[in-house]
Scaffold this motif. Structure first.
Motif, mmCIF file in Angstrom:
data_model
loop_
_atom_site.group_PDB
_atom_site.id
_atom_site.type_symbol
_atom_site.label_atom_id
_atom_site.label_comp_id
_atom_site.label_asym_id
_atom_site.label_seq_id
_atom_site.Cartn_x
_atom_site.Cartn_y
_atom_site.Cartn_z
ATOM 1 N N UNK A 53 0.713 -1.106 0.281
ATOM 2 C CA UNK A 53 -0.363 -0.106 -0.429
ATOM 3 C C UNK A 53 0.827 0.710 0.454
ATOM 4 N N UNK A 54 2.052 1.282 0.802
ATOM 5 C CA UNK A 54 2.045 2.455 0.898
ATOM 6 C C UNK A 54 3.852 2.746 -0.366
ATOM 7 N N UNK A 55 4.150 1.267 -1.139
ATOM 8 C CA UNK A 55 4.913 1.660 -1.935
ATOM 9 C C UNK A 55 3.796 2.264 -3.690
ATOM 10 N N UNK A 56 2.539 1.868 -3.450
ATOM 11 C CA UNK A 56 1.415 2.061 -4.437
ATOM 12 C C UNK A 56 1.021 3.061 -4.121
ATOM 13 N N UNK A 57 1.152 4.278 -2.984
ATOM 14 C CA UNK A 57 0.779 5.632 -3.254
ATOM 15 C C UNK A 57 2.036 6.025 -3.289
ATOM 16 N N UNK A 58 3.010 5.516 -3.411
ATOM 17 C CA UNK A 58 4.692 6.217 -3.646
ATOM 18 C C UNK A 58 4.673 6.637 -5.406
ATOM 19 N N UNK A 79 15.615 1.848 2.619
ATOM 20 C CA UNK A 79 14.916 1.828 1.007
ATOM 21 C C UNK A 79 14.802 1.018 0.822
ATOM 22 N N UNK A 80 12.846 1.421 0.698
ATOM 23 C CA UNK A 80 11.831 0.528 -0.165
ATOM 24 C C UNK A 80 11.015 1.104 -1.056
ATOM 25 N N UNK A 81 10.528 2.552 -0.358
ATOM 26 C CA UNK A 81 9.440 2.892 -1.621
ATOM 27 C C UNK A 81 10.324 4.163 -1.746
#
Length: 329
Positions: A21-26, A160-162
């Motif tokens: 969800x966080x990466x999709x939002x990013x 470092x992920x999103x």
């Protein structure tokens, strides 16, 4: 040493979902920030007569290597230059004809910033991909691709992920925009991927795989039935091709034709090759793509196609087994 808590399957699943969800939002957050700077960066690469030198430290470096590979495979020559090694001689890999794509989430990577003044003196165009709009990297750059993210997927907001996901996606966006601007086609992709499935389909021709010369089971129309059967057995293609003196194809006799003759109770010894061969067999140009031969076999529900030259003379034969062994199908 810190002991790990007992494994909680439900929590692991919740963390995985939260990460996505966080990466999709990013990634969604990048959309409104794409604008004239991105288009100008694409134009700068299009105008470049050299290569794109991609640079980045740490995780940004790993992403940079992938971006360089994607660019290279889609029509934009690129290489990865490690910023730390660049300070010790590898900067010679970058020429005045190149464009530099520099990645740094903070924009304050010491190793990268140390070589920015040198790059500026070289006069190369610098495209920055950074989350730091006012960073040292952004100030040195000619164009800035904003890769800022609101938070990392890491619960500590440290790993470092999103941010690397955003860099990766921006790199893909750049490569795709360039691919489209260059008019890059499937055939171009195949040439840079000759060992892949698409490469085999678009680069392999019938003449690359066909049986030819002495491997062809050919007989004259006046050949006896027994002679034709010996030729079929010797060549192992399950068929014999009836040709005239100029090797023009007159017909084909297959294992299926043999079964049908036996079922009808024909006197096989009295038959000639030209009498029993099926007229107008399926043919394909020897210069055609092997995948076209495969399509013809599928449509006609056959397992063998004859290859002919411009004068419709027999030059080869290709079977479904040949196509399978070459991994065309």
């Amino acid at each position: 040493m810190t002991h790990s808590p007992p494994f909680d399957a439900a929590r692991a699943l919740a963390m995985a979902r939260q990460t996505l969800q966080i990466e999709a939002a990013a990634l969604t957050g990048l959309l409104p920030r794409l604008g004239p700077s991105f288009s100008a960066a694409v134009q700068a690469v299009m105008d470049c007569s050299g290569r794109v030198a991609v640079m980045g430290m740490g995780k940004s470096g790993h992403v940079g290597r992938k971006i360089a590979a994607t660019l290279s495979s889609t029509g934009t020559p690129a290489l990865f230059v490690h910023p730390a090694e660049a300070s010790h001689g590898d900067l010679g890999m970058v020429t005045t004809k190149d464009v530099v794509l520099a990645l740094s989430n903070s924009g304050e990577s010491d190793e990268l910033n140390a070589i920015l003044p040198v790059l500026k003196r070289l006069g190369v165009v610098i495209i920055a991909m950074t989350g730091g709009a006012t960073s040292s990297l952004a100030r040195h750059a000619d164009f800035v691709l904003d890769s800022k993210v609101d938070q990392e997927a890491c619960p500590l907001n440290l790993a470092p992920t999103a941010s690397t996901t955003a860099q990766m996606a921006l790199g893909d966006a750049l490569a795709v925009a360039l691919l489209d601007a260059r008019g890059f086609k499937e055939e171009d992709f195949a040439r840079s991927h000759p060992g892949g499935a698409l490469g085999r389909k678009l680069l392999t021709h019938v003449h690359d795989l066909m049986r030819s010369g002495e491997a062809l089971p050919t007989v004259a129309p006046e050949a006896s039935f027994s002679e034709m059967m010996r030729t079929m057995s010797a060549k192992g293609l399950g068929a014999a091709v009836v040709v005239d003196a100029d090797r023009e194809v007159l017909g084909i006799f297959t294992d299926g034709d043999l079964r049908r003759l036996i079922e009808r109770g024909e006197d096989l010894r009295a038959l000639k090759a030209g009498e029993v061969a099926s007229k107008h067999p399926r043919t394909v140009s020897a210069d055609a793509l092997a995948v076209d031969a495969a399509d013809l076999m599928e449509r006609a529900r056959i397992t063998l196609v004859l290859a002919v030259d411009a004068q419709q003379r027999l030059v080869g034969a290709i079977s479904i087994n040949d196509l399978m062994q070459a991994k065309v199908i």
